[in-house]
Design a protein around this motif. Structure first.
Motif, PDB file in Angstrom:
ATOM      1  N   PHE A  40       0.847  -1.162  -0.097  1.00  0.00           N
ATOM      2  CA  PHE A  40       0.149   0.087  -0.215  1.00  0.00           C
ATOM      3  C   PHE A  40       1.101   1.279  -0.157  1.00  0.00           C
ATOM      4  O   PHE A  40       1.985   1.291   0.589  1.00  0.00           O
ATOM      5  CB  PHE A  40      -1.094   0.014   1.414  1.00  0.00           C
ATOM      6  CG  PHE A  40      -1.744  -1.070   1.693  1.00  0.00           C
ATOM      7  CD1 PHE A  40      -2.936  -1.518   1.041  1.00  0.00           C
ATOM      8  CD2 PHE A  40      -0.984  -2.188   2.185  1.00  0.00           C
ATOM      9  CE1 PHE A  40      -3.675  -2.673   1.184  1.00  0.00           C
ATOM     10  CE2 PHE A  40      -1.776  -3.377   2.467  1.00  0.00           C
ATOM     11  CZ  PHE A  40      -3.010  -3.518   1.825  1.00  0.00           C
ATOM     12  N   ASP A  41       0.335   2.176  -0.556  1.00  0.00           N
ATOM     13  CA  ASP A  41       0.983   3.541  -0.320  1.00  0.00           C
ATOM     14  C   ASP A  41      -0.218   4.362   0.484  1.00  0.00           C
ATOM     15  O   ASP A  41      -1.103   3.577   1.144  1.00  0.00           O
ATOM     16  CB  ASP A  41       1.190   4.307  -1.418  1.00  0.00           C
ATOM     17  CG  ASP A  41      -0.173   4.850  -2.202  1.00  0.00           C
ATOM     18  OD1 ASP A  41      -1.048   4.561  -1.951  1.00  0.00           O
ATOM     19  OD2 ASP A  41       0.055   5.153  -3.506  1.00  0.00           O
ATOM     20  N   ASP A  42      -0.087   5.827   0.615  1.00  0.00           N
ATOM     21  CA  ASP A  42      -0.878   6.452   1.561  1.00  0.00           C
ATOM     22  C   ASP A  42      -2.415   6.366   1.167  1.00  0.00           C
ATOM     23  O   ASP A  42      -3.346   6.741   1.981  1.00  0.00           O
ATOM     24  CB  ASP A  42      -0.526   7.666   1.935  1.00  0.00           C
ATOM     25  CG  ASP A  42      -0.342   8.612   0.744  1.00  0.00           C
ATOM     26  OD1 ASP A  42      -0.228   8.058  -0.332  1.00  0.00           O
ATOM     27  OD2 ASP A  42      -0.562   9.657   0.752  1.00  0.00           O
ATOM     28  N   ASP A  45      10.032   1.100  -4.341  1.00  0.00           N
ATOM     29  CA  ASP A  45      10.076   2.639  -4.616  1.00  0.00           C
ATOM     30  C   ASP A  45       9.508   3.058  -5.841  1.00  0.00           C
ATOM     31  O   ASP A  45       8.987   4.016  -6.145  1.00  0.00           O
ATOM     32  CB  ASP A  45      11.275   3.242  -4.143  1.00  0.00           C
ATOM     33  CG  ASP A  45      11.514   3.178  -2.599  1.00  0.00           C
ATOM     34  OD1 ASP A  45      10.615   3.291  -2.083  1.00  0.00           O
ATOM     35  OD2 ASP A  45      12.787   3.266  -2.365  1.00  0.00           O
ATOM     36  N   ARG A  46       9.930   2.204  -6.744  1.00  0.00           N
ATOM     37  CA  ARG A  46       9.701   2.590  -8.332  1.00  0.00           C
ATOM     38  C   ARG A  46       8.288   2.775  -8.622  1.00  0.00           C
ATOM     39  O   ARG A  46       7.663   3.454  -9.439  1.00  0.00           O
ATOM     40  CB  ARG A  46      10.471   1.667  -9.346  1.00  0.00           C
ATOM     41  CG  ARG A  46       9.955   0.217  -9.207  1.00  0.00           C
ATOM     42  CD  ARG A  46      11.005  -0.806 -10.174  1.00  0.00           C
ATOM     43  NE  ARG A  46      10.571  -2.006  -9.755  1.00  0.00           N
ATOM     44  CZ  ARG A  46       9.579  -2.887 -10.259  1.00  0.00           C
ATOM     45  NH1 ARG A  46       8.531  -2.122 -11.041  1.00  0.00           N
ATOM     46  NH2 ARG A  46       9.300  -4.025  -9.892  1.00  0.00           N
ATOM     47  N   LEU A  47       7.669   1.900  -7.998  1.00  0.00           N
ATOM     48  CA  LEU A  47       5.810   1.776  -8.163  1.00  0.00           C
ATOM     49  C   LEU A  47       5.234   3.020  -7.548  1.00  0.00           C
ATOM     50  O   LEU A  47       4.323   3.303  -7.796  1.00  0.00           O
ATOM     51  CB  LEU A  47       5.384   0.425  -7.645  1.00  0.00           C
ATOM     52  CG  LEU A  47       5.666  -0.750  -8.579  1.00  0.00           C
ATOM     53  CD1 LEU A  47       4.979  -2.162  -8.209  1.00  0.00           C
ATOM     54  CD2 LEU A  47       5.345  -0.642 -10.137  1.00  0.00           C
ATOM     55  N   ILE A  48       5.775   3.074  -6.305  1.00  0.00           N
ATOM     56  CA  ILE A  48       5.175   4.335  -5.494  1.00  0.00           C
ATOM     57  C   ILE A  48       5.466   5.812  -6.449  1.00  0.00           C
ATOM     58  O   ILE A  48       4.470   6.446  -6.670  1.00  0.00           O
ATOM     59  CB  ILE A  48       5.861   4.650  -4.198  1.00  0.00           C
ATOM     60  CG1 ILE A  48       5.667   3.310  -3.145  1.00  0.00           C
ATOM     61  CG2 ILE A  48       5.726   5.704  -3.562  1.00  0.00           C
ATOM     62  CD1 ILE A  48       4.402   3.242  -2.837  1.00  0.00           C
ATOM     63  N   GLU A  49       6.587   5.729  -7.242  1.00  0.00           N
ATOM     64  CA  GLU A  49       6.861   7.240  -7.928  1.00  0.00           C
ATOM     65  C   GLU A  49       6.130   6.861  -9.169  1.00  0.00           C
ATOM     66  O   GLU A  49       5.565   7.832  -9.429  1.00  0.00           O
ATOM     67  CB  GLU A  49       8.335   6.989  -8.211  1.00  0.00           C
ATOM     68  CG  GLU A  49       9.455   7.247  -7.135  1.00  0.00           C
ATOM     69  CD  GLU A  49      10.782   7.069  -7.484  1.00  0.00           C
ATOM     70  OE1 GLU A  49      11.390   6.821  -8.650  1.00  0.00           O
ATOM     71  OE2 GLU A  49      11.575   6.799  -6.641  1.00  0.00           O
ATOM     72  N   TRP A  50       5.824   5.685  -9.766  1.00  0.00           N
ATOM     73  CA  TRP A  50       5.203   5.603 -10.827  1.00  0.00           C
ATOM     74  C   TRP A  50       3.689   6.314 -10.266  1.00  0.00           C
ATOM     75  O   TRP A  50       2.936   6.640 -11.207  1.00  0.00           O
ATOM     76  CB  TRP A  50       5.060   4.095 -11.454  1.00  0.00           C
ATOM     77  CG  TRP A  50       3.832   3.767 -12.489  1.00  0.00           C
ATOM     78  CD1 TRP A  50       3.708   4.051 -13.415  1.00  0.00           C
ATOM     79  CD2 TRP A  50       2.714   2.756 -11.893  1.00  0.00           C
ATOM     80  NE1 TRP A  50       2.684   3.686 -14.108  1.00  0.00           N
ATOM     81  CE2 TRP A  50       1.900   3.052 -13.067  1.00  0.00           C
ATOM     82  CE3 TRP A  50       2.331   2.495 -10.759  1.00  0.00           C
ATOM     83  CZ2 TRP A  50       0.581   2.280 -13.154  1.00  0.00           C
ATOM     84  CZ3 TRP A  50       0.990   1.763 -10.784  1.00  0.00           C
ATOM     85  CH2 TRP A  50       0.121   1.836 -11.948  1.00  0.00           C
TER      86      TRP A  50
END
Length: 192
Positions: A104-106, A164-169
């Motif tokens: 999950f992200d936020d 991290d790359r998916l959070i950035e995407w």
């Protein structure tokens, strides 16, 4: 309309599939049908995304998450998705979609999905791989916060971490909120 019937079939079949934990890999079997093909006689790129939907429903059912969502009056929606292709799927080929919640992200949940077929030695080989970022909405209106979703599903193992790359995407492809302005403006575009 065929995808509707395929969804119903897999929704029914998921009742008989092996039960899974919320963060296990779900494997859903398919076959490339004539209605999946484009004019080049391989699976149309848009069909991959539709079949990923079917596999995610199978995953939700087999993990028990679907029942939790239904009891709470929640439903999933895709916020962002991307897919990369390696090999083509052709008519009548059997393949498996492997689906797994990455974390999950936020605001959302991330799911990885792989289209897999056995290679010449019988080992699973990835033909295509996609990622979705999804949210959950309330049937009564509003978004389900990630904290509330996690509370409903239970403990998240330490191994469940979104790269991290998916959070950035996810942040990079996000559109404004539904109540915010979202004008269609092209930078340096010339009207013709």
């Amino acid at each position: 309309m065929h995808m509707f019937f395929r969804t119903l079939l897999h929704f029914w079949l998921s009742r008989f599939g092996r039960r899974l934990g919320h963060y296990d890999v779900a494997r859903t079997n398919f076959i490339t049908l004539p209605t999946d093909l484009d004019i080049l006689k391989h699976m149309n790129n848009g069909v991959y995304l539709s079949i990923m939907d079917v596999a995610r429903f199978d995953m939700l059912k087999r993990t028990g998450a679907w029942k939790i969502l239904q009891d709470k009056g929640w439903y999933p929606v895709v916020v962002s998705e991307t897919i990369s292709f390696r090999k083509s799927l052709t008519l009548w080929q059997r393949f498996t979609i492997e689906s797994r919640v990455l974390g999950f992200d936020d605001k959302a949940v991330f799911v990885e999905q792989r289209f897999v077929r056995p290679d010449a030695a019988g080992k699973p080989e990835v033909y295509a791989k996609g990622y979705i970022r999804g949210r959950f909405l309330r049937r009564t209106g509003g978004v389900v916060p990630v904290e509330e979703l996690i509370e409903a599903l239970g403990h998240v193992p330490d191994s469940v971490v979104v790269p991290d790359r998916l959070i950035e995407w996810g942040a990079g492809v996000a559109l404004p909120a539904t109540r915010a302005e979202a004008p269609s403006e092209w930078i340096d575009a010339v009207d013709r």
